[in-house]
Scaffold this motif. Sequence first.
Motif, PDB file in Angstrom:
ATOM      1  N   SER A 176      67.661  45.142  57.311  1.00 32.16           N
ATOM      2  CA  SER A 176      66.616  45.893  56.616  1.00 32.16           C
ATOM      3  C   SER A 176      67.174  46.546  55.356  1.00 32.16           C
ATOM      4  CB  SER A 176      66.079  47.025  57.506  1.00 32.16           C
ATOM      5  OG  SER A 176      65.534  46.522  58.687  1.00 32.16           O
ATOM      6  N   ASN A 177      66.256  47.047  54.540  1.00 30.55           N
ATOM      7  CA  ASN A 177      66.656  47.869  53.410  1.00 30.55           C
ATOM      8  C   ASN A 177      67.092  49.214  53.995  1.00 30.55           C
ATOM      9  OD1 ASN A 177      66.691  49.657  51.199  1.00 30.55           O
ATOM     10  ND2 ASN A 177      65.283  48.311  50.094  1.00 30.55           N
ATOM     11  N   LEU A 178      68.324  49.607  53.759  1.00 31.50           N
ATOM     12  CA  LEU A 178      68.876  50.784  54.424  1.00 31.50           C
ATOM     13  C   LEU A 178      68.704  52.065  53.618  1.00 31.50           C
ATOM     14  CD1 LEU A 178      72.053  49.076  55.858  1.00 31.50           C
ATOM     15  CD2 LEU A 178      69.808  49.329  56.900  1.00 31.50           C
ATOM     16  N   ASN A 179      68.019  51.991  52.499  1.00 34.70           N
ATOM     17  CA  ASN A 179      67.661  53.180  51.725  1.00 34.70           C
ATOM     18  C   ASN A 179      66.171  53.413  51.935  1.00 34.70           C
ATOM     19  OD1 ASN A 179      70.177  53.766  50.323  1.00 34.70           O
ATOM     20  ND2 ASN A 179      69.836  51.794  49.322  1.00 34.70           N
ATOM     21  N   LEU A 180      65.833  54.481  52.631  1.00 30.54           N
ATOM     22  CA  LEU A 180      64.449  54.773  52.961  1.00 30.54           C
ATOM     23  C   LEU A 180      64.059  56.150  52.462  1.00 30.54           C
ATOM     24  CD1 LEU A 180      64.458  53.892  56.757  1.00 30.54           C
ATOM     25  CD2 LEU A 180      63.506  52.505  54.940  1.00 30.54           C
ATOM     26  N   SER A 181      62.778  56.304  52.165  1.00 29.99           N
ATOM     27  CA  SER A 181      62.269  57.652  51.913  1.00 29.99           C
ATOM     28  C   SER A 181      60.942  57.809  52.636  1.00 29.99           C
ATOM     29  CB  SER A 181      62.125  57.936  50.419  1.00 29.99           C
ATOM     30  OG  SER A 181      61.163  57.100  49.844  1.00 29.99           O
ATOM     31  N   CYS A 182      60.715  59.009  53.118  1.00 30.18           N
ATOM     32  CA  CYS A 182      59.466  59.378  53.775  1.00 30.18           C
ATOM     33  C   CYS A 182      58.672  60.169  52.744  1.00 30.18           C
ATOM     34  CB  CYS A 182      59.766  60.231  55.008  1.00 30.18           C
ATOM     35  SG  CYS A 182      58.293  60.833  55.844  1.00 30.18           S
ATOM     36  N   TRP A 183      57.480  59.687  52.425  1.00 31.12           N
ATOM     37  CA  TRP A 183      56.652  60.233  51.348  1.00 31.12           C
ATOM     38  C   TRP A 183      55.356  60.762  51.946  1.00 31.12           C
ATOM     39  CZ3 TRP A 183      51.912  58.565  49.313  1.00 31.12           C
ATOM     40  CH2 TRP A 183      51.596  58.980  48.025  1.00 31.12           C
ATOM     41  N   ILE A 184      55.045  62.029  51.681  1.00 26.68           N
ATOM     42  CA  ILE A 184      53.825  62.660  52.193  1.00 26.68           C
ATOM     43  C   ILE A 184      53.095  63.279  51.006  1.00 26.68           C
ATOM     44  CG2 ILE A 184      52.857  64.331  53.808  1.00 26.68           C
ATOM     45  CD1 ILE A 184      55.437  64.118  55.410  1.00 26.68           C
ATOM     46  N   ARG A 185      51.774  63.020  50.949  1.00 25.07           N
ATOM     47  CA  ARG A 185      50.999  63.443  49.772  1.00 25.07           C
ATOM     48  C   ARG A 185      49.730  64.179  50.169  1.00 25.07           C
ATOM     49  NH1 ARG A 185      46.903  61.487  46.281  1.00 25.07           N
ATOM     50  NH2 ARG A 185      47.335  62.026  44.133  1.00 25.07           N
ATOM     51  N   ASN A 186      49.480  65.291  49.470  1.00 21.97           N
ATOM     52  CA  ASN A 186      48.224  66.018  49.583  1.00 21.97           C
ATOM     53  C   ASN A 186      47.371  65.587  48.395  1.00 21.97           C
ATOM     54  OD1 ASN A 186      46.213  68.058  48.996  1.00 21.97           O
ATOM     55  ND2 ASN A 186      47.208  69.317  50.551  1.00 21.97           N
ATOM     56  N   SER A 187      46.314  64.818  48.670  1.00 16.39           N
ATOM     57  CA  SER A 187      45.497  64.272  47.580  1.00 16.39           C
ATOM     58  C   SER A 187      44.682  65.349  46.869  1.00 16.39           C
ATOM     59  CB  SER A 187      44.580  63.166  48.098  1.00 16.39           C
ATOM     60  OG  SER A 187      43.756  63.671  49.123  1.00 16.39           O
ATOM     61  N   LEU A 188      44.295  66.394  47.566  1.00 11.25           N
ATOM     62  CA  LEU A 188      43.506  67.459  46.938  1.00 11.25           C
ATOM     63  C   LEU A 188      44.339  68.213  45.892  1.00 11.25           C
ATOM     64  CD1 LEU A 188      40.741  68.827  46.947  1.00 11.25           C
ATOM     65  CD2 LEU A 188      41.579  70.358  48.717  1.00 11.25           C
ATOM     66  N   GLU A 200      58.940  64.479  49.480  1.00 11.52           N
ATOM     67  CA  GLU A 200      59.641  63.267  49.872  1.00 11.52           C
ATOM     68  C   GLU A 200      61.056  63.615  50.307  1.00 11.52           C
ATOM     69  OE1 GLU A 200      60.138  58.788  48.038  1.00 11.52           O
ATOM     70  OE2 GLU A 200      59.717  60.436  46.670  1.00 11.52           O
ATOM     71  N   SER A 201      61.526  62.935  51.350  1.00 11.29           N
ATOM     72  CA  SER A 201      62.913  63.040  51.786  1.00 11.29           C
ATOM     73  C   SER A 201      63.461  61.629  51.891  1.00 11.29           C
ATOM     74  CB  SER A 201      63.020  63.732  53.145  1.00 11.29           C
ATOM     75  OG  SER A 201      62.682  65.086  53.040  1.00 11.29           O
ATOM     76  N   ALA A 202      64.735  61.460  51.592  1.00 12.76           N
ATOM     77  CA  ALA A 202      65.347  60.129  51.595  1.00 12.76           C
ATOM     78  C   ALA A 202      66.565  60.107  52.503  1.00 12.76           C
ATOM     79  CB  ALA A 202      65.742  59.737  50.174  1.00 12.76           C
ATOM     80  N   ILE A 203      66.910  58.887  52.942  1.00 14.17           N
ATOM     81  CA  ILE A 203      68.078  58.701  53.793  1.00 14.17           C
ATOM     82  C   ILE A 203      68.696  57.339  53.484  1.00 14.17           C
ATOM     83  CG2 ILE A 203      66.746  57.708  55.704  1.00 14.17           C
ATOM     84  CD1 ILE A 203      68.652  59.164  57.643  1.00 14.17           C
ATOM     85  N   HIS A 204      70.027  57.267  53.560  1.00 16.61           N
ATOM     86  CA  HIS A 204      70.744  56.000  53.477  1.00 16.61           C
ATOM     87  C   HIS A 204      71.461  55.833  54.805  1.00 16.61           C
ATOM     88  CE1 HIS A 204      73.066  52.626  52.039  1.00 16.61           C
ATOM     89  NE2 HIS A 204      74.099  53.189  52.626  1.00 16.61           N
TER      90      HIS A 204
END
Length: 159
Positions: free
Chosen positions: A118-130, A136-140
């Motif tokens: 897999s791609n071992l560089n990931l980020s978790c992205w959370i958005r408030n549309s209003l 965002e947090s990232a991990i390798h």
Amino acid sequence: LLWGVFGITDGNVSLRILNIGPSDEGRYKCFVDDDITYEEAVIELKVAALGSNPIISVEDYQRGGSRVRCRSSEWYPEPQVLWRNAQGHHIASLSEIRSPKVNGLFETEISVVINEHSNLNLSCWIRNSLLDREKESAIHISGQFLSKPSSEPSPLETK
């Protein structure tokens, strides 16, 4: 819901609302009557909360890889959440949970299974549309970490 009207003697009317929550969202009418004039205004109150920074954790080995989980809380309205690779492209998640708590704010959890291919560089992205804001947090993760657990006994084990 606490409120107060200020500046009426100067011809300026402001409304200050304190201690609001998701259940206070909606339309309100504001009436001003000072014995000379009478005015009425309709106010649309929208509530928004930018939640906590996403926390990423690497869980147990399963289904050919390691489960990586992302958690965050205190969002309103319900946030958009996804995994992204190093290039910013969406990665399909294994599971996703967004649940409201007693206070009406949302908690979110999303997970994905990754392996050494897999791609071992990931980020978790959370958005408030209003609010049009995100966190965002990232991990390798090292490919060696993702190797399948060995079935051979460890040198520390005794027979």
